[in-house]
Design a protein around this motif. Structure first.
Motif, PDB file in Angstrom:
ATOM      1  N   UNK A  41     -13.943  -9.686  -5.752  1.00 45.79           N
ATOM      2  CA  UNK A  41     -12.827 -10.620  -5.902  1.00 45.79           C
ATOM      3  C   UNK A  41     -11.482  -9.886  -5.950  1.00 45.79           C
ATOM      4  N   UNK A  42     -11.543  -8.611  -6.296  1.00 42.95           N
ATOM      5  CA  UNK A  42     -10.329  -7.795  -6.304  1.00 42.95           C
ATOM      6  C   UNK A  42     -10.367  -6.851  -5.114  1.00 42.95           C
ATOM      7  N   UNK A  43      -9.363  -6.948  -4.271  1.00 42.91           N
ATOM      8  CA  UNK A  43      -9.261  -6.024  -3.144  1.00 42.91           C
ATOM      9  C   UNK A  43      -8.609  -4.730  -3.623  1.00 42.91           C
ATOM     10  N   UNK A  44      -9.018  -3.623  -3.006  1.00 44.52           N
ATOM     11  CA  UNK A  44      -8.426  -2.332  -3.342  1.00 44.52           C
ATOM     12  C   UNK A  44      -7.831  -1.720  -2.075  1.00 44.52           C
ATOM     13  N   UNK A  45      -6.538  -1.468  -2.127  1.00 41.38           N
ATOM     14  CA  UNK A  45      -5.830  -0.833  -1.018  1.00 41.38           C
ATOM     15  C   UNK A  45      -5.498   0.600  -1.422  1.00 41.38           C
ATOM     16  N   UNK A  46      -5.749   1.520  -0.555  1.00 39.76           N
ATOM     17  CA  UNK A  46      -5.525   2.926  -0.896  1.00 39.76           C
ATOM     18  C   UNK A  46      -4.494   3.554   0.037  1.00 39.76           C
ATOM     19  N   UNK A  47      -3.645   4.365  -0.565  1.00 40.84           N
ATOM     20  CA  UNK A  47      -2.583   5.057   0.163  1.00 40.84           C
ATOM     21  C   UNK A  47      -2.723   6.552  -0.125  1.00 40.84           C
ATOM     22  N   UNK A  48      -3.196   7.295   0.856  1.00 42.86           N
ATOM     23  CA  UNK A  48      -3.365   8.741   0.721  1.00 42.86           C
ATOM     24  C   UNK A  48      -2.040   9.417   1.043  1.00 42.86           C
ATOM     25  N   UNK A  49      -1.474  10.127   0.071  1.00 34.87           N
ATOM     26  CA  UNK A  49      -0.142  10.710   0.195  1.00 34.87           C
ATOM     27  C   UNK A  49      -0.245  12.193   0.561  1.00 34.87           C
ATOM     28  N   UNK A  50       0.571  12.625   1.516  1.00 36.06           N
ATOM     29  CA  UNK A  50       0.647  14.038   1.878  1.00 36.06           C
ATOM     30  C   UNK A  50      -0.085  14.357   3.168  1.00 36.06           C
TER      31      UNK A  50
END
Length: 1085
Positions: free
Chosen positions: A379-388
């Motif tokens: 029910x909770x979406x997880x968005x990931x942002x890989x930095x660098x």
């Protein structure tokens, strides 16, 4: 005589001298009373004579038998006005629906062409070329003409054109195919405008980044040649593309995130915050080996993502520092707990929920966390942002997103941020797209200063109606492809005109609020503030709560009812103010309210008891009325709608008076006019017609001419009719601006009746109200009184009439009265005799019912509050009860914070705050930035705007203030007393001036009380809140109405496309512009 005796005698001698020198002055009250009485008679004679008030009242009395005074039914009115608003907004919705259908059909029958070559009108390049006259590529000849309907802007009503942000490659195949498809909208734009000529801007914002606008315009880049406007960042686009959402942003602040990584992470957070609106909820967790809320006050909860909270978060994020080792599990568990608790309590958006993970790597075993909190329902979406630039943990980071219905992106430079953040919106839009639900959304009030930076349009409050555009191709149905958003703008001024001012009365008004309780339109909404010589939008101008404007609604009963969309009525005793908040008054307001169908808005209106509830209905023939309507001394409000001029473009050339006259003459039968208002205007024109002859006769027949200094006679009626007569020519007139088109305060406008009209109705008819006006150094006096009509046991306010005089005129009149001749019989007078205000021993003031000085020996004191000039006397008058203090509040104020602004940036409940200097930031981040060769990253206007905004916020920022007003209690007609001031006593005498709002104050001049009594100032004082109160105010969730639709889940949604490495194309033009902007920022810092 010995030395001791001599000393005693000398002491007695000097004491006797002291006593004689300090003999107490006595001002005879009967003398002051006589002055006030004579002044009253002379003022009344002059104002009655030159205004013609008795003649007008007599004329009204003569026609009383043939008029009706009707009581307005507020519930009927609110129903009628709301239906008119619904019809207007309904026509805009139909236009938007036609655009959406056309855009979807064009895409359905188009096959993607990877090699497409297609020329279009680029709004940045149109009508531009080289020295040889050759047009620039994507430019070409694009005719532009001034158009009155579009605020005199140069537009092309036969064609739309395209704006492409600088960071988007304008020859990209995806862009070209989408632009080619959207060409089909041109005909729909034109047809919509022909069907509804009141439409303003129509547009299509593409998910690829371009913006098609109708009518076509020439787009002006910023000073650095950058087109920073990206339609996908605009509220109308984001709201239409997604349903409401609860967001927790998790940012890694471990030691590995130092330098450029942290700079990118902060920009990513700010960009995510910019995609949120008032229907969304948010919190931010910064984690290392422990969990830290960036705002400790918001621990364990979500707060509404309104403008105030978003800006507060940005300030706090800017102060984040890296240290320690990253442990994701604790933070992830905390985020899930908060989201689950919010949903279980029925709080937040009750729709989409998501976690935004911003990190440079995920090493732990986090699968157990998802099993415990999110699987199998996800029910909770997880968005990931890989930095660098490092890709070591890319697979782990992507796995998190792909197994939680989210999306993974890799952000290695600042330039990558914008496009990658936007991906989450496309993912959240999938259920809505697959289900093909075309939800229509309405935005909060806004000023689109980006679109028109140099025109008046930029300061025009508006709302937008928008609708998403989907791909209807079956082969891509499960992917849920959002093509973009179509919309149109509605100026809120046009909506307010549908609740005519003449129906609401002098103190009545209409207003609109959103489902969140924020003001959409209200005459007391002040969205601008003065920054030096410039007017600028306040940072929180579109998140002003109804309770902050209608602040007497202490229990928020009105706000709650309207937010819930109820229909009803209620009464409130309110404190209001006039004349730039200087003059308090007490009113009893009847509020009527209802919801606006198919919108999140509620409409309210106010009728004030004693002023707005009764209305005169007169009847005269068109022939008789037209004769008087065309008198040269007569005008009607240019901002009121007597006839609708926007329906037929040919009518836009007429003024309201011209249109009304032509309609009544039968020359323009197709005009849509307000018959009731026209009939009332004709009646008022006939009834007030004798004043024109009267004023002219005075001018011509006075043996010695009109008294020098009497400059203008005027009157106004509820129908918005004004008559004025200039006794003095422009060359000799002091008040040159008074009652000219630029004198908005004294004219009938959409927002208010003239100031002199509003002040007059607060006094009994026939009693003149006097006040001074200081217009950029020019000071003059206005006297005004109300006129009424009675019939059938009811009395209604018909209008106001008055005269404007120079200050010189009033001074000569007063000083001639306020002195006794030298041969005065003083035998029976106890006190100073003869008495004269010209004496250096006396100070004489003529003040009004609010304590403002109308006359003084010192001209610089005219217009000032008496307490500022003589605090001792004003304090005594307040103590006696002659003037009562009224506490007023301003919840839209702007306060100067100076160097203390740095403290405002700290977490509300944090005892410590490390201040990082600008120099340190430049040296560290700029060095890393240059080493990374990320020149294009600083192209984005947000960096320039935010840096500029921060400097301005240090000068002024939103605050709450309290300020006093004062009101004369006319039950106390006279007073005299002594004020003890150290070694002297000051005597003063106060006498009411009959038949006016004036008070005569005579004081002893040679006794200085400034040490014992400070000045009494009317300056507002900021209301300071402690950290706990601030915290509770910011995180409190007031009653709000959630949007009716929610699209958070669809069984056919494909989650296979969950992200990958970012791809970016960098054009030569983009690189050059970005490099130039980067250098500008580097030099500026």
């Amino acid at each position: 005589m010995d030395t001791g005796t001599r000393g005693i005698l000398l002491l007695i001698f000097f004491c006797s001298l002291w006593d004689s020198g300090q003999a107490q002055m006595k001002i005879p009250p009967e003398t002051v009373q006589q002055w006030a009485s004579v002044l009253s008679v002379q003022l009344r004679d002059i104002t009655i004579k030159y205004s013609g008030s008795l003649l007008l009242q007599k004329k009204l009395k003569d026609v009383e038998p043939i008029v009706k005074i009707v009581e307005l039914d507020g519930m009927d009115l609110v129903k009628d006005f709301s239906e008119d608003i619904e019809r207007m907004l309904g026509s805009k919705m139909k236009s938007v629906k036609r655009l959406a259908e056309s855009a979807e059909d064009a895409d359905l029958y188009h096959d993607f062409n990877a090699t497409m070559q297609f020329d279009y009108y680029n709004s940045m390049l149109i009508n531009s070329g080289d020295e040889d006259g050759n047009f620039a590529p994507l430019g070409g000849d694009f005719p532009l003409e001034e158009n009155e309907h579009f605020n005199q802007l140069l537009v092309n009503v036969q064609q739309s054109d395209i704006q492409v942000p600088t960071n988007v490659y304008n020859r990209d195949p995806n862009i070209l195919n989408a632009i080619y498809n959207s060409e089909a909208l041109n005909d729909v734009f034109i047809n919509n405008f022909q069907k509804d000529p009141t439409l303003t801007w129509q547009y299509f914002g593409s998910s690829t980044g371009f913006f098609r606008i109708y009518p076509g315009i020439k787009w002006t880049p910023d000073a650095n040649g950058v087109a920073a406007y990206d339609c996908r960042n605009r509220n109308w686009y984001i709201q239409a593309a997604t349903s409401p959402k609860d967001i927790i942003i998790m940012v890694d602040i471990s030691g590995s995130m130092k330098g450029l990584k942290m700079t990118i992470a902060k920009h990513t957070i700010n960009t995510i915050l910019d995609t949120l609106g008032e229907n969304d909820f948010v919190n931010i967790i910064a984690y290392t080996d422990y969990v830290r809320y960036v705002e400790p006050c918001f621990r364990g909860t979500l707060v509404q993502a309104d403008l105030d909270n978003r800006e507060h978060f940005k300030t706090l994020v800017d102060g984040l520092h890296v240290k320690g080792e990253a442990k994701i599990n604790k933070a992830m568990k905390e985020a899930f707990k908060v989201l689950n608790l919010t949903r279980s309590l029925g709080q937040g958006s009750m729709c989409n929920q998501a976690i935004m993970l911003i990190t440079d790597g995920a090493m732990e075993d986090y699968e157990e966390v998802f099993k415990e909190f999110n699987w199998p329902d996800r029910r909770v979406r997880v968005f990931t942002y890989l930095i660098g630039r490092e890709m070591t943990f890319a697979q782990n980071t992507k796995w998190i997103a792909c197994n939680n219905k989210g999306y993974y992106t890799h952000i290695s430079t600042l330039a990558d941020v914008q496009e990658n953040v936007m991906e989450y919106l496309h993912v959240l839009s999938r259920p809505m797209v697959i289900n093909h639900d075309h939800d229509i959304i309405w935005t909060e009030a806004y000023m689109d200063t980006v679109l028109f930076t140099t025109k008046a349009q930029s300061l025009l409050l508006m709302t937008s109606v928008a609708m998403p555009v989907f791909s209807k191709k079956k082969e891509t149905l499960s992917h849920g492809i959002l093509l973009g958003v179509v919309g149109t703008d509605i100026p809120l001024l046009e909506l307010m005109k549908l609740a005519p001012r003449y129906m609401l009365g002098v103190h009545g008004y209409a207003f609109l609020v959103t489902n969140n309780g924020y003001i959409l339109a209200h005459p007391d909404l002040r969205p601008l503030y003065k920054d030096g010589r410039k007017l600028k939008p306040k940072p929180n101008y579109n998140s002003v709560d109804l309770a902050e404007v209608e602040w007497e609604d202490t229990d928020e009963l009105l706000r709650t009812a309207m937010v819930r969309g109820e229909t009803g009525r209620m009464s409130l005793n309110v404190r209001a103010s006039l004349d730039k908040a200087k003059r308090p008054l007490f009113l009893v307001n009847d509020y009527f309210y209802t919801s606006i169908s198919e919108t999140p808005f509620s409409f309210g209106m106010v009728l004030t008891k004693g002023h707005g509830q009764y209305m005169v209905m007169g009847n005269v023939s068109v022939e008789e009325g037209l004769h008087d309507l065309m008198s040269p001394d007569l005008s009607i409000s240019s901002e009121w709608t007597y006839c609708e001029l926007d329906i037929d473009p040919h009518h836009r050339k007429y003024s309201q008076l011209q249109a009304a006259t032509r309609y009544l003459l039968g020359k323009e039968p197709d005009l849509e006019c307000d018959e009731r208002l026209l009939q009332q205007t004709l009646f008022d024109a006939v009834v007030t017609a004798p004043l024109e002859a009267y004023w002219n006769a005075l001018m011509l027949n006075e043996p010695d001419g009109v008294m020098e200094g009497v400059e203008t006679a005027f009157l106004g009626t509820r129908s918005g009719l004004t008559r004025l007569f200039r006794y003095a020519g422009l060359e000799t007139r002091i008040a040159k601006k008074f009652l000219t088109p630029s004198d908005k305060d004294n004219l009938f406008t959409v927002d208010h009746f003239p100031l002199w009209y509003r002040l007059a109705v607060e006094n009994p008819p026939g009693k003149f109200y006097y006040y001074s006006v200081n217009d950029k150094g020019t000071t003059f006096v206005v006297a005004t009184t109300a006129v009424t009509m009675s019939s059938g046991g009811r009395t209604a306010m018909v209008g106001a009439i008055g005269v404007q005089m120079s200050l010189n005129f009033l001074e000569k009149l007063f000083w001639a009265i306020a002195k006794q001749p030298s041969d005065t019989d003083c035998l029976n007078v106890e006190g100073v005799c003869p008495l004269s205000c010209e004496s250096i021993d006396l100070n004489c003031f003529l003040i009004d019912n609010n304590g403002f000085i109308l006359l003084s020996k010192e001209r610089s004191e005219v217009g000032k509050f008496l307490g500022e000039v003589d605090g001792s006397v004003m304090a005594s008058l307040i103590k006696m009860g002659m003037y009562k203090k009224i506490s007023l509040f301003d919840y839209q104020a702007m306060c100067r914070s100076g160097h203390h602004h740095a403290n405002a940036a700290r977490p509300l409940l944090s005892p410590f705050y490390g201040l990082v200097t600008l120099l340190r930031w430049i040296l560290s981040n700029a060095l890393v930035f240059l080493l990374d060769l990320n020149f294009c990253g600083l192209w984005h206007s947000d960096y320039v705007v935010d840096a500029h905004k921060q400097k301005k916020l240090e000068a002024q920022q939103p605050c709450d203030t309290a300020y006093p007003g004062f009101l004369y209690d006319d039950s106390i007609r006279e007073a005299n007393s002594l004020i003890k001031c150290g070694r002297c006593q000051k005597m003063f005498v106060v006498q009411y001036v009959p038949e006016s709002n004036l008070v005569l104050v005579v004081t002893q001049a040679d006794c200085d009380c400034s040490r014992q009594y400070g000045a009494i100032l009317l300056e507002p004082k900021e209301i300071k809140y402690n950290a706990t109160v601030k915290c509770n105010r910011m995180k409190s969730q007031k009653v709000r109405r959630r949007p009716e639709s929610c699209h958070a889940y669809h069984p056919k949604e494909s989650t296979k496309e969950c992200g990958g490495a970012a791809e970016h194309r960098l054009s030569t033009r983009l690189f050059s512009a970005s490099l130039a902007l980067s250098l500008v920022i580097w030099r500026g810092t």
